[in-house]
Design an enzyme around this catalytic site. Sequence first.
Site, PDB file in Angstrom:
ATOM      1  N   GLU A  51       0.544  -1.034  -0.470  1.00 25.73           N
ATOM      2  CA  GLU A  51       0.085  -0.175  -0.020  1.00 25.73           C
ATOM      3  C   GLU A  51       0.577   1.108   0.155  1.00 25.73           C
ATOM      4  O   GLU A  51       1.710   1.019   0.680  1.00 25.73           O
ATOM      5  CB  GLU A  51      -1.135  -0.003   1.183  1.00 25.73           C
ATOM      6  CG  GLU A  51      -2.169   1.351   0.769  1.00 25.73           C
ATOM      7  CD  GLU A  51      -2.824   1.209   2.291  1.00 25.73           C
ATOM      8  OE1 GLU A  51      -3.116   2.083   3.028  1.00 25.73           O
ATOM      9  OE2 GLU A  51      -3.250   0.148   2.918  1.00 25.73           O
ATOM     10  N   ASP A  62      -4.952   9.420  10.179  1.00 25.45           N
ATOM     11  CA  ASP A  62      -3.855   9.238  10.933  1.00 25.45           C
ATOM     12  C   ASP A  62      -3.239   9.920  11.709  1.00 25.45           C
ATOM     13  O   ASP A  62      -2.873  11.147  12.191  1.00 25.45           O
ATOM     14  CB  ASP A  62      -2.529   9.739   8.780  1.00 25.45           C
ATOM     15  CG  ASP A  62      -2.825   8.951   8.548  1.00 25.45           C
ATOM     16  OD1 ASP A  62      -2.610   8.350   8.412  1.00 25.45           O
ATOM     17  OD2 ASP A  62      -2.989   9.341   7.024  1.00 25.45           O
TER      18      ASP A  62
END
Length: 258
Positions: A51, A62
């Site tokens: 990924e 995040d």
Amino acid sequence: MRTGISRLEGGLRSRTGRVNLIPCIVAGYPDKAASIELGRRLASAGAAAIEIEIPFSDPLADGPTIQRASHVALSAGMTVAGALEVAAAIAQEGVPVVVMSYFNPLLAYGGEQFGRDAAACGVAGVLVVDLPTHEAGPTAGYFRSAGLDTIFLIAPTSTRERISSICAASSGFIYCVTLTGVTGARGTLPEGVNDLLARAREQTDLPLAAGFGISKPDHIRALSGSADAAIVSSALIQEIDQGRDPVRLLADLVAACP
């Protein structure tokens, strides 16, 4: 509706009976050339897929580790086009590549153009972390038309109805978020992970990939029998930040589920 098994899905299914590892790197971190080299080495170290996150200035899902890596990459000039160049170089290793992004960078680039360019670079699938299925509309259609898998996320708070709609819109695999919060390595997996995976399994036969907080061999062993894959990101970046080789961590995680 799925009409066949894609290369990404097939790659995960070919390793049944174990938790496949999907390492996630940030394109351009610690620099462009290093991210390409890291992706290639991870592909050779047992990764079932790679990924690649396109850095974004406001990565709400995040935690601080990936936020910092994204900032470094953006400050050095990484762009969506540059991230696709990173993806193309890593895809040459033969391991399926998934590009992860927030929606705004793809909106600025153009969804239809991105789909065509990503496919031309050998990308297998796209995950837009902040694009819900009920708003995906033409964007997901562009990706499918280009032959790309469309991957969506299930959260611990997702209802049965929501899980059903996500599974129906997805291909390649389902991304099952292990916790309510942001990315980042954690000491233990939260309670309820296997329950979430079981609820998703009731709705789909696609591979299930667990992500967020996975960083230790014990985590991989805990997912055995429930998840088809585990996505690891922050822990790899921390290895880089601390001057260690992240490929060794991936090898340890791969070995945890023989």
